[in-house]
Design a protein around this motif. Structure first.
Motif, short mmCIF file in Angstrom:
data_model
loop_
_atom_site.label_atom_id
_atom_site.label_comp_id
_atom_site.label_asym_id
_atom_site.label_seq_id
_atom_site.Cartn_x
_atom_site.Cartn_y
_atom_site.Cartn_z
N GLU A 160 -147.71 49.56 -5.59
CA GLU A 160 -146.39 50.18 -5.57
C GLU A 160 -146.10 50.81 -4.21
O GLU A 160 -145.02 51.28 -3.96
N TYR A 161 -147.09 50.83 -3.34
CA TYR A 161 -146.94 51.44 -2.03
C TYR A 161 -146.59 50.34 -1.02
O TYR A 161 -147.45 49.58 -0.61
N ASP A 162 -145.30 50.27 -0.66
CA ASP A 162 -144.92 49.25 0.31
C ASP A 162 -145.38 49.68 1.70
O ASP A 162 -145.86 50.80 1.92
N GLU A 163 -145.23 48.79 2.65
CA GLU A 163 -145.73 49.04 4.01
C GLU A 163 -145.10 50.29 4.63
O GLU A 163 -145.78 51.09 5.27
N LEU A 188 -146.75 53.38 3.23
CA LEU A 188 -148.09 53.56 3.80
C LEU A 188 -148.01 54.08 5.23
O LEU A 188 -148.78 54.97 5.62
N ARG A 189 -147.07 53.56 6.01
CA ARG A 189 -146.91 54.02 7.40
C ARG A 189 -146.50 55.50 7.44
O ARG A 189 -147.00 56.27 8.26
N ILE A 190 -145.62 55.90 6.57
CA ILE A 190 -145.19 57.30 6.52
C ILE A 190 -146.37 58.19 6.13
O ILE A 190 -146.59 59.25 6.73
N PHE A 191 -147.15 57.77 5.15
CA PHE A 191 -148.32 58.55 4.76
C PHE A 191 -149.29 58.67 5.93
O PHE A 191 -149.78 59.77 6.22
N LEU A 192 -149.57 57.57 6.61
CA LEU A 192 -150.49 57.61 7.75
C LEU A 192 -149.99 58.58 8.83
O LEU A 192 -150.76 59.37 9.37
N LYS A 193 -148.72 58.53 9.11
CA LYS A 193 -148.13 59.35 10.16
C LYS A 193 -148.13 60.83 9.80
O LYS A 193 -148.33 61.70 10.65
N GLU A 218 -153.68 52.59 1.60
CA GLU A 218 -153.42 52.07 0.27
C GLU A 218 -154.58 52.38 -0.68
O GLU A 218 -154.37 52.83 -1.81
N ALA A 219 -155.80 52.16 -0.22
CA ALA A 219 -156.97 52.44 -1.06
C ALA A 219 -157.03 53.92 -1.41
O ALA A 219 -157.30 54.28 -2.57
N PHE A 220 -156.77 54.79 -0.45
CA PHE A 220 -156.79 56.23 -0.71
C PHE A 220 -155.73 56.61 -1.73
O PHE A 220 -156.01 57.35 -2.68
#
Length: 87
Positions: A3-6, A9-14, A32-34
């Motif tokens: 359910e986590y689109d790219e 994931l980029r926003i979470f990483l940032k 995504e794994a986290f």
């Protein structure tokens, strides 16, 4: 990806430092794994963010929408969605 689109994931990483002192992921795959491991949720509105916290026992009754949106566990996404990550 689940359910986590790219973009999610980029926003979470940032922005992961708003919730964690040290990075928990460095790549999209690690992010995504986290998020899957901690059962992070993507919801469609602040109303759903509030409902999520209430269902999980958090006392958010006195919080304004702005305070809720600024909570360290809440990551605003484009299109009015929110990623909720419980650290």
């Amino acid at each position: 990806m689940n359910e986590y689109d790219e973009e999610c994931l980029r926003i979470f990483l940032k922005r992961q430092s708003q919730l964690f002192d040290e990075p928990v992921a460095e790549t999209l795959e690690e992010a995504e794994a986290f998020l899957e491991d901690c059962m992070a949720a993507v919801v469609g509105s602040l109303k759903e963010v509030r409902a999520y916290f209430e269902e999980n026992g958090a006392d958010v009754e006195g919080m304004s929408d702005e305070e809720l949106e600024e909570a360290s566990e809440v990551f605003p996404l484009p299109g009015g969605q929110y990623l909720i990550v419980e650290g």
